[in-house]
Scaffold this active site. Structure first.
Site, mmCIF file in Angstrom:
data_model
loop_
_atom_site.group_PDB
_atom_site.id
_atom_site.type_symbol
_atom_site.label_atom_id
_atom_site.label_comp_id
_atom_site.label_asym_id
_atom_site.label_seq_id
_atom_site.Cartn_x
_atom_site.Cartn_y
_atom_site.Cartn_z
ATOM 1 N N CYS A 160 0.827 -1.206 0.000
ATOM 2 C CA CYS A 160 0.000 0.000 0.000
ATOM 3 C C CYS A 160 0.866 1.261 0.000
ATOM 4 O O CYS A 160 1.987 1.247 0.472
ATOM 5 C CB CYS A 160 -0.865 0.029 1.244
ATOM 6 N N ARG A 210 4.906 0.232 -6.306
ATOM 7 C CA ARG A 210 4.935 -0.576 -5.084
ATOM 8 C C ARG A 210 3.991 -1.776 -5.182
ATOM 9 O O ARG A 210 4.073 -2.697 -4.379
ATOM 10 C CB ARG A 210 4.512 0.291 -3.889
ATOM 11 N N TRP A 263 -3.027 -2.618 -1.623
ATOM 12 C CA TRP A 263 -2.590 -3.962 -2.020
ATOM 13 C C TRP A 263 -3.272 -4.887 -1.038
ATOM 14 O O TRP A 263 -2.914 -4.925 0.150
ATOM 15 C CB TRP A 263 -1.076 -4.029 -1.913
ATOM 16 N N ASN A 294 -1.299 1.841 5.781
ATOM 17 C CA ASN A 294 -0.386 0.867 5.176
ATOM 18 C C ASN A 294 0.064 -0.057 6.300
ATOM 19 O O ASN A 294 0.540 0.415 7.323
ATOM 20 C CB ASN A 294 0.817 1.612 4.571
ATOM 21 N N GLY A 295 -0.125 -1.364 6.120
ATOM 22 C CA GLY A 295 0.269 -2.308 7.171
ATOM 23 C C GLY A 295 -0.908 -3.159 7.606
ATOM 24 O O GLY A 295 -1.886 -3.295 6.866
ATOM 25 N N GLU A 309 19.251 -16.226 -9.200
ATOM 26 C CA GLU A 309 18.738 -14.905 -9.570
ATOM 27 C C GLU A 309 18.224 -14.901 -11.012
ATOM 28 O O GLU A 309 17.182 -14.304 -11.310
ATOM 29 C CB GLU A 309 19.839 -13.848 -9.364
ATOM 30 N N LYS A 317 14.457 -13.863 -11.991
ATOM 31 C CA LYS A 317 14.190 -12.749 -12.910
ATOM 32 C C LYS A 317 13.214 -13.199 -13.981
ATOM 33 O O LYS A 317 12.246 -12.523 -14.284
ATOM 34 C CB LYS A 317 15.470 -12.271 -13.610
ATOM 35 N N GLU A 354 9.551 -14.084 -12.449
ATOM 36 C CA GLU A 354 8.726 -13.025 -11.867
ATOM 37 C C GLU A 354 8.153 -12.068 -12.917
ATOM 38 O O GLU A 354 7.067 -11.551 -12.735
ATOM 39 C CB GLU A 354 9.453 -12.277 -10.739
ATOM 40 N N HIS A 408 19.943 -35.972 -9.170
ATOM 41 C CA HIS A 408 19.182 -36.458 -8.023
ATOM 42 C C HIS A 408 17.690 -36.170 -8.150
ATOM 43 O O HIS A 408 16.998 -36.052 -7.137
ATOM 44 C CB HIS A 408 19.757 -35.853 -6.733
ATOM 45 N N LYS A 411 6.911 -4.246 -4.854
ATOM 46 C CA LYS A 411 8.321 -3.858 -4.773
ATOM 47 C C LYS A 411 8.840 -3.982 -3.348
ATOM 48 O O LYS A 411 9.941 -4.431 -3.104
ATOM 49 C CB LYS A 411 8.454 -2.406 -5.254
HETATM 50 C C1 G6P Z 1 10.408 -8.056 -3.285
HETATM 51 C C2 G6P Z 1 11.055 -7.464 -4.518
HETATM 52 C C3 G6P Z 1 12.414 -8.124 -4.749
HETATM 53 C C4 G6P Z 1 13.294 -7.963 -3.536
HETATM 54 C C5 G6P Z 1 12.599 -8.493 -2.275
HETATM 55 C C6 G6P Z 1 13.356 -8.063 -1.027
HETATM 56 O O1 G6P Z 1 10.076 -9.379 -3.499
HETATM 57 O O2 G6P Z 1 10.229 -7.680 -5.647
HETATM 58 O O3 G6P Z 1 13.034 -7.511 -5.864
HETATM 59 O O4 G6P Z 1 14.489 -8.657 -3.730
HETATM 60 O O5 G6P Z 1 11.291 -7.938 -2.153
HETATM 61 O O6 G6P Z 1 13.262 -6.664 -0.918
HETATM 62 P P1 G6P Z 1 14.334 -5.737 -0.238
HETATM 63 O O7 G6P Z 1 13.764 -4.361 -0.356
HETATM 64 O O8 G6P Z 1 14.418 -6.196 1.192
HETATM 65 O O9 G6P Z 1 15.620 -5.906 -0.955
#
Ligand code: G6P
Length: 609
Positions: free
Chosen positions: A2, A27, A75, A101-102, A482, A486, A489, A505, A604
Site C-alpha cells: 500500500c 509498489r 494492495w 499501510n500495514g 537470480e 528474474k 517473476e 538427483h 516492490k
Molecule cells: C520483493 C522485490 C524483490 C526484492 C525483495 C526483497 O520481493 O520484488 O526484488 O528482492 O522484495 O526486498 P528488499 O527491499 O528487502 O531488498
C-alpha cells in the site's frame, strides 16, 4: 504494498494526490482512492483497478477545489480488491477519513467490540476499525484522540488521517511501515515514499517508529510516542525527479539495467582511497571485533537473498569465517544459534521488508552485531543496524530488482576485502587484483549491455517456453538462482534453478525434447564439470544455452546457443554474468507482452509478513 499520500497547501488537492499516487504505483496495488476536505465536509472517491480509473472517476464525480486531502493505493490483505475495500475509510459519523499501510493485528477483537456498541462496518478491512475508533474517542483534541487510538491498536501500520473539524491539519502516524513528510514552501506533503513528493520538494522528515505528526500549511510538528513535541532533522534528497522517471526507456526495468555501470561506479568510487584503501563511512567494526566473530549469518529475502548466496562464497573465501545465508522468513521462526560472536549481515534494497526486519531484530535480541546493506537512506533496517553500508543505486522503481542487486553485490565484495585485509587474511597482490577487477566492472558491464540485440534475438526464440531450468556450480549456482527468479517473476514462465551437481538427483527426470536449460559456466575452475551437466541434459533432448567467458577453454561447443561475456576475477564474476540473465528475462517478458515493471501479484516493497 500500500502507498499513502497527503497534501495541505494552496494547490487543488486532487491532481496533487493523483500525481503522488501514480509515483507509488510501482509498489504494487489493486485499487486506489482519495479524500478531500472542503467546507467542513470530506468527499471520498475510490476505485478498484488502476490510478487511471480513479482519475476518470474523480473527473466525473468531483467538482470541488479542496486544498487538503489524503490518498492511497491498496494492495489487498484483509478483504478482496473492491471499491468498498479501497481506502480511504470513513468513520461512522463521517468525521474522519483514514488511509493505512500495514496490518492492524488485533482488528478482529476491536471490530467485534465496536459492532457490539452498534457501529456497522462498510468494508472487510482492518483499517475501518481505526476510523471508527477515532470517531469514538474524539474529544476535540486530535493529539489526545490519536494517542488513545494508538493505545488500542496493535500491529504494523502507518496512517494518514483527516478530520472534518480540522480543515487546517493532516495527521500522520508511523509504526513499522515507512512514512515521510515532504516539506514545501507554504505546503506540506505526506507519503510512503520520497518519489511521491520529489516533484514538489527535496526536503523531507523521515518519521521513526512510534512518531506521529501534525501537518499544517506552514508548519509540521512531530511528536514522540509519548506525545511530546520533538525536533526532526531535515533530510535533503540528492537525486532528482528524472532519476525516478523512465527517461525515454520503454520500461523502468530496462532503464535500471542500463544504469548499472553508473550505479556501481557511484557505489565504489567514493569508497576507494589511496593505495586501494577501502573507506566505509561511519563503519565501526574493528580488527578485534571482526576477529571475534565465529560465524556470519546473511539474512535477506528475494533477490537480496541471492546476493547473500554470492556473499556466502565470497566472504568465506576471503575471511575464512563460516557464513550461513538464511531466508529472513525462515530465520525469524527457528531457534538460530546466535550470540555476541555472531555478525548478522542484513541485505535489503528498501530497508523495510517485514521479514528481513524481523530477522534483524531476532539476531540482535540474541546478541548479534548487525551490519546492513541498504539502498534507502534512513529506512528502518538502516536505523536499527549497528553499521550500515549504503548501496547508492538511486531509486529503483521496477518491481524486479536489477541495479540494487548489482550494487549490493559490489558492497559484498568491498566488505569481504575490507574485513580480510584488516584481519590479515589476504595477500596484498590478491587484494589489489580483486580491487582492480571491481574497478573494471562498469566498463565490462557496458560491453555486455551492447550484446542486448543478440540477447533480444535469443529471447524471441524462448518467448513460448513453459518451463526453464538454470544450472551452475558455486558462484554460478548463486547467479542461476537470480537468473531463474528474474525470468519467472516478470515473464510468468515456470522456472527453477539447480546446483548442476544436483540434476542427477531428481530434476533430470523432467528433461525431455526441447526442455530449455541455461547453464552458467563462468567459473573457470568448474567449467568442465558444468559442461558435463550440459552434455547430460542435451543427450536427453534439452535445448541448451550457456553463458561463458571469453576465457573458457573451448567455448561452449556442446551447446545449442551461447553468450560469451568478458572474464574477470572469479569472485566478482557474478556481477558480469547476471547482466545477460537480466536482459534475457526482460526481453522474454517483452516478447510475451507482460506488464514488466509491475508483474501480477508482486510488490516492490513487502512490508507485511
Ligand atoms: C520483493 C522485490 C524483490 C526484492 C525483495 C526483497 O520481493 O520484488 O526484488 O528482492 O522484495 O526486498 P528488499 O527491499 O528487502 O531488498
Amino acid at each position: 504494498m500500500c502507498g499513502i499520500v497527503g497534501y495541505i497547501g494552496s494547490q487543488d488537492v486532487a491532481p496533487v494526490l493523483l500525481n503522488g499516487l501514480e509515483k507509488l504505483e510501482y509498489r504494487g496495488y489493486d485499487s486506489a482512492g482519495i479524500s478531500a476536505l472542503e467546507n467542513g465536509e470530506i468527499t471520498t472517491i475510490k476505485s478498484k483497478g488502476k490510478i487511471s480509473d480513479l482519475r476518470k472517476k474523480v473527473k466525473f464525480e468531483y467538482e470541488g477545489h479542496a486544498e487538503i486531502g489524503i490518498g492511497h493505493t491498496r494492495w489487498a490483505t484483509h478483504g478482496k480488491p473492491s471499491d468498498v475495500n479501497s481506502h480511504p475509510h470513513m468513520s461512522y459519523d463521517g468525521k474522519f477519513s483514514v488511509v493505512h499501510n500495514g496490518i492492524i493485528e488485533n482488528f478482529v477483537t476491536l471490530k467485534q467490540d465496536l459492532k457490539n456498541e452498534g457501529i456497522s462496518f462498510a468494508s472487510d478491512t482492518d483499517t475501518e476499525v481505526v476510523a471508527h475508533l477515532l470517531a469514538k474517542y474524539y474529544n476535540g483534541d486530535m493529539k489526545q484522540t490519536i494517542l488513545k487510538v494508538l493505545s488500542k491498536i496493535e500491529g504494523a501500520y502507518s496512517l494518514g488521517i483527516l478530520c472534518a473539524d480540522k480543515p487546517e491539519e493532516i495527521w500522520a502516524v508511523r509504526n513499522a511501515s515507512p512514512l515521510i513528510i515532504g516539506l514545501g514552501a507554504d505546503e506540506n506533503f505526506l507519503a510512503s515514499d520520497i518519489t511521491a513528493v520529489l516533484k514538489y520538494t527535496k526536503n523531507i522528515y523521515q518519521l521513526n517508529d512510534g512518531e506521529f505528526a501534525c501537518l499544517k500549511k506552514n508548519s509540521v510538528q512531530v511528536f514522540n510516542p509519548a506525545g511530546e513535541p520533538i525536533e526532526k532533522e531535515v533530510v535533503a534528497i540528492t537525486w532528482n525527479v528524472e532519476a525516478a522517471e523512465k527517461g525515454g526507456y520503454e520500461h523502468f526495468m530496462l532503464k535500471e539495467i542500463m544504469e548499472e555501470p553508473e550505479a556501481i561506479r557511484k557505489t565504489v568510487s567514493p569508497r576507494l582511497g589511496e593505495n586501494n584503501e577501502i573507506i566505509l563511512d561511519d563503519f565501526t567494526l574493528t580488527k578485534e571485533k571482526l576477529e571475534s566473530f565465529k560465524k556470519i549469518y546473511i539474512l535477506a529475502c528475494g533477490s537480496a537473498w541471492h546476493v547473500g548466496m554470492v556473499g556466502k562464497y565470497v566472504i568465506e573465501e576471503l575471511t575464512r569465517i563460516p557464513v550461513e545465508c538464511d531466508l529472513a522468513s525462515e530465520f525469524r521462526y527457528r531457534n538460530p544459534v546466535v550470540d555476541e560472536n555472531t555478525l548478522a549481515i542484513v541485505i535489503s534494497q528498501s530497508g523495510e521488508t517485514a521479514d528481513t526486519l524481523a530477522a534483524l531484530r531476532e539476531a540482535k535480541s540474541r546478541g548479534a552485531r548487525v551490519l546492513s546493506i541498504v539502498n534507502v537512506v534512513g529506512s528502518t533496517i538502516a536505523n536499527e543496524s549497528d553499521d550500515v553500508i549504503y548501496t547508492w543505486a538511486g531509486p529503483e522503481i521496477a518491481v524486479a530488482t536489477t541495479k540494487a542487486y548489482s550494487t549490493q553485490l559490489t558492497i559484498i565484495y568491498l566488505f569481504a576485502l575490507y574485513a580480510a585485509k584488516l584481519m590479515d587474511k589476504i595477500a596484498p597482490e590478491e587484494y589489489d587484483a580483486i580491487i582492480a577487477a571491481i574497478q573494471k566492472l562498469p566498463e565490462q558491464i557496458e560491453q555486455i549491455l551492447q550484446m542486448k540485440d543478440e540477447i533480444k534475438a535469443l529471447a524471441s526464440r524462448y518467448a513460448f517456453l513453459e518451463h526453464a531450468y538454470f544450472i551452475g556450480r558455486n558462484l554460478d549456482y548463486a547467479v542461476a538462482l537470480e537468473a531463474s527468479l528474474k525470468l519467472k517473476e516478470i515473464s510468468y514462465i515456470h522456472s527453477e534453478a539447480y546446483a548442476a551437481g544436483e540434476l542427477k538427483h531428481g530434476t533430470i527426470s523432467l528433461i525431455e525434447d526441447d526442455t530449455f536449460v541455461c547453464a552458467l559456466c563462468c567459473c573457470e575452475r568448474l567449467y568442465d564439470k558444468t559442461m558435463n551437466s550440459i552434455k547430460e541434459v542435451a543427450a536427453r533432448g534439452a535445448e541448451t544455452l550457456a553463458v561463458l567467458t571469453d576465457n573458457s577453454p573451448n567455448p561452449g561447443e556442446e551447446c545449442d546457443f551461447k553468450l560469451v561475456i568478458p572474464s574477470t576475477h572469479e569472485l566478482v564474476m557474478p556481477s558480469l554474468e547476471v547482466i545477460p540473465m537480466q536482459l534475457l528475462g526482460y526481453y522474454i517478458a517483452l516478447a510475451r507482452r507482460c506488464d514488466i515493471d509491475k508483474p501480477r501479484n508482486l510488490a516492490k516493497s513487502v512490508t507485511v509478513e
